[in-house]
Design an enzyme around this catalytic site. Structure first.
Site, PDB file in Angstrom:
ATOM      1  N   LYS A 132       0.870  -1.165   0.000  1.00 20.80           N
ATOM      2  CA  LYS A 132       0.000   0.000   0.000  1.00 20.80           C
ATOM      3  C   LYS A 132       0.904   1.210   0.000  1.00 20.80           C
ATOM      4  O   LYS A 132       2.009   1.163   0.522  1.00 20.80           O
ATOM      5  CB  LYS A 132      -0.884   0.010   1.243  1.00 20.80           C
ATOM      6  CG  LYS A 132      -1.908  -1.096   1.208  1.00 20.80           C
ATOM      7  CD  LYS A 132      -2.924  -0.874   2.292  1.00 20.80           C
ATOM      8  CE  LYS A 132      -3.446  -2.191   2.819  1.00 20.80           C
ATOM      9  NZ  LYS A 132      -4.051  -2.032   4.127  1.00 20.80           N
ATOM     10  N   HIS A 135       1.619   6.614   2.863  1.00 22.65           N
ATOM     11  CA  HIS A 135       0.832   7.851   2.813  1.00 22.65           C
ATOM     12  C   HIS A 135       1.409   8.918   3.740  1.00 22.65           C
ATOM     13  O   HIS A 135       2.393   8.677   4.435  1.00 22.65           O
ATOM     14  CB  HIS A 135      -0.645   7.574   3.068  1.00 22.65           C
ATOM     15  CG  HIS A 135      -0.929   6.965   4.408  1.00 22.65           C
ATOM     16  ND1 HIS A 135      -0.759   7.645   5.579  1.00 22.65           N
ATOM     17  CD2 HIS A 135      -1.362   5.716   4.746  1.00 22.65           C
ATOM     18  CE1 HIS A 135      -1.098   6.853   6.587  1.00 22.65           C
ATOM     19  NE2 HIS A 135      -1.457   5.685   6.108  1.00 22.65           N
ATOM     20  N   HIS A 138       2.300   8.237   7.255  1.00 20.77           N
ATOM     21  CA  HIS A 138       3.586   7.571   7.467  1.00 20.77           C
ATOM     22  C   HIS A 138       4.733   8.573   7.351  1.00 20.77           C
ATOM     23  O   HIS A 138       5.742   8.459   8.046  1.00 20.77           O
ATOM     24  CB  HIS A 138       3.789   6.446   6.448  1.00 20.77           C
ATOM     25  CG  HIS A 138       2.752   5.370   6.526  1.00 20.77           C
ATOM     26  ND1 HIS A 138       1.953   5.034   5.469  1.00 20.77           N
ATOM     27  CD2 HIS A 138       2.371   4.566   7.560  1.00 20.77           C
ATOM     28  CE1 HIS A 138       1.126   4.063   5.832  1.00 20.77           C
ATOM     29  NE2 HIS A 138       1.356   3.762   7.100  1.00 20.77           N
TER      30      HIS A 138
END
Ligand code: ARG
Length: 577
Positions: A132, A135, A138
């Site tokens: 994933k 983003h 993070h």
């Protein structure tokens, strides 16, 4: 390491004198003095609210009385009663004489202390999910977590940094199913993070259209949980290749981890989780609820926490309980910090409550350091549905924009030796400083233009201040002598700069407990403004030697202090730009 906390010295000086006059306990008086530097060091003051001294009589009169009895000394220039307050004006010469030699000799250690000496702190941060996108949450975790690691070390702690990857659960079964269908080994090797994401998006679309894909994923994941070699082999490759790529990207932002761990270490069949399950059962914490094993936290207003699903699978929360226990066993930490966004406040409340219910004596040593969200107007930073942005894209974007800004000053641009590297560092500084400028738990808007400007309170401005100081040292045709005559520094701008430099150790210590990077950021701005005021007024070149030496020593001390502040933020201070 000799650390002198100017703040404490002031507080002690006030406390001792008040204790002498009133007969009160000096520690009691010490605690009454605000544990904070005055806003403006040159005209600022410390104050005490007289009623808090709990002396018999009328506070305003007591204040007057204390004012007349207080002996002004080398630490305090004057004391004034103002209503029920007593105000103390510091005499700055007190520490100035001792400051410069200390900063110059301590160098990169200036500001550090040994509060955490002999203690271990675990800092878990970043923790993206494989397949994933990384983003912005993070990104914040990475920036703030790295800062916390630095600041803890500056406070004498031994730290262990952990990147706890999201690498386990049914979605990784789905990923493997997707890879078998759409995967490409060459692409995986070249750019694992992007390729896995591509695959993940495709297979998710398939799964939405056809529910049997989910069954396949579940079956694959249960093979993983059961330790099936082939199933695990493919998954292991995803993880390993992703870590290689992560390391490269983290390197670019000057971040490293002692340990890459992940949720997969706490699978349903791992010894760590089995032990925890047994312990929970033994303590009678688990209850059955529609086939699942749960812990009822309603009495603590924390709902019902599912520990084991009906199919025997574990939850994110269950893995965190096992991870915490395993970490305590391995590191005997005195402190464990999870740097994760506020969206997970509830999760960590549940986690800490469960640890407490399990009776572990160290439950209170766990701390969730949370932060707000990054918002964006243009949608560029969003990852869900909108444009997908990987950390690498963000960094490339910032670097590119920074290069554009730099090119506007053609003459200067021509002199820079490695413009792409410089643009990368300044761009990253811009992102970091923007991120750490406000209190952690505030949301903020990602603003490209504001962040990249060289004017105003931005990262580029801080780098600029640092490079100006470096340039003064380069251009001076002499070294700072072993002893400098500080009395040559008489101008208010010089004295203010000395005062600001002197505060740094206290700032580091304060932030060691608040873990608020904005305190260091505002300090760095305050220091840079003081530097800029000095540079415009006080030259080193063509001055009498005594004056030139004192000023050069001052600039060098400022450069060391600003460099240390920047490094603690995780920023690499530039020498030229
Ligand atoms: N991987 C998680 C996420 O992206 C963050 C992990 C936070 N750490 C933890 N120990 N739960 O949301």
């Amino acid at each position: 390491l000799e650390t002198v906390h100017i703040l404490d010295e002031y507080r002690h000086a006030i406390a001792n004198e008040l204790a002498r006059i009133t007969g009160l306990d000096s520690q009691f008086c010490f605690n009454l003095v605000e544990n904070k530097f005055p806003k403006d060091a040159s005209t600022g003051d410390f104050s005490i609210a007289v009623p808090r001294m709990k002396l018999p009589g009328v506070p305003a009169e007591i204040a007057k009385d204390l004012e007349s009895k207080f002996t002004v000394n080398s630490t305090f220039a004057s004391v004034k009663a103002a209503g029920v307050f007593l105000k103390f004006y510091v005499s700055s010469n007190y520490f100035r004489d001792r400051l410069l030699p200390r900063v110059l000799s301590q160098g990169e250690k200036y500001g550090h202390n040994s509060v955490g000496f002999g203690k271990v702190s675990i800092v878990e941060f970043s923790s993206p999910n494989i397949a994933k996108p990384f983003h912005v949450g993070h990104l914040r975790s990475t920036i703030v977590g790295n800062f916390i690691d630095n600041i803890q070390q500056a406070n004498g702690w031994t730290t262990v940094t952990i990147n706890y990857l999201g690498d386990w659960g049914k979605q990784y079964g789905l990923l493997a199913v997707g890879f078998n269908k759409y995967g490409d080994e060459a692409k995986l090797a070249a750019d694992p993070i992007r390729h896995l994401f591509e695959v993940y998006v495709k297979i998710n679309a398939d799964a939405t259209a056809d529910a049997t894909v989910h069954d396949e994923a579940r079956a694959y994941f249960s093979k993983m949980e059961d330790g099936d070699k082939a199933a695990l082999g493919l998954w292991r490759k995803f993880v390993d290749l992703s870590i290689v790529k992560y390391r490269e990207i983290y390197g670019r932002v000057n971040v490293g981890f002692d340990i890459y761990s992940g949720e997969s270490q706490y699978s349903a069949t791992s010894p760590a989780t089995k032990l925890v399950g047994a312990k929970m059962r033994e303590l009678g914490l688990l209850k059955e609820d529609q086939g699942a094993q749960v812990i009822d936290l309603n009495e603590h207003k924390l709902g019902v926490a599912i520990i084991e699903k009906r199919d025997g699978g574990l939850m994110y929360l269950s893995r965190d309980v096992a991870a915490a226990i395993a970490r305590q066993k391995e590191f005997k930490f005195d402190n464990m910090i999870y740097v994760v966004g506020s969206q997970q406040d509830f999760h960590f409340k549940q986690l800490f409550k469960i640890l407490e219910m399990m009776g572990v004596p160290w439950a209170e040593k766990c701390q969730h350091v949370n932060f707000g969200m990054i918002k964006s107007k243009d949608g560029n930073m969003s990852t869900r549905k909108g444009t997908v942005v990987f950390l690498e894209d963000i960094l490339d974007n910032v670097q590119e924009s920074m290069l554009d800004v730099m090119k506007r000053n053609e003459a200067k641009y021509a002199q820079i030796q490695n413009p792409t590297h410089v643009a990368d560092v300044i761009g990253i500084t811009a992102v970091m400083v923007q991120d750490m400028s406000a209190r952690r738990n505030k949301d903020y808007e990602f603003n490209w233009d504001r962040m990249l400007a060289f004017e105003g309170d931005t990262g580029p401005y801080l780098q600029y201040a640092h490079t100006r100081l470096c340039s003064i040292e380069r251009k001076a045709d002499f070294e700072v002598p072993a002893t400098v005559d500080v009395s040559q520094l008489t101008e208010p701008v010089a004295l203010t700069l000395l005062d600001v430099i002197a505060m740094y150790p206290d700032i580091v210590r304060e932030v060691g407990s608040s873990l608020e990077p904005c305190t260091i950021v505002s300090y760095a701005f305050r220091l840079s403004h003081a530097v800029s005021n000095c540079i415009e007024a006080l030259y080193v070149m063509n001055q009498p030697q005594e004056i030139a030496s004192a000023r050069l020593a001052l600039y060098k001390a400022a450069r060391i202090t600003l460099g240390n502040a920047l490094r603690s933020l995780g920023v690499i201070p530039l020498e030229r730009m």
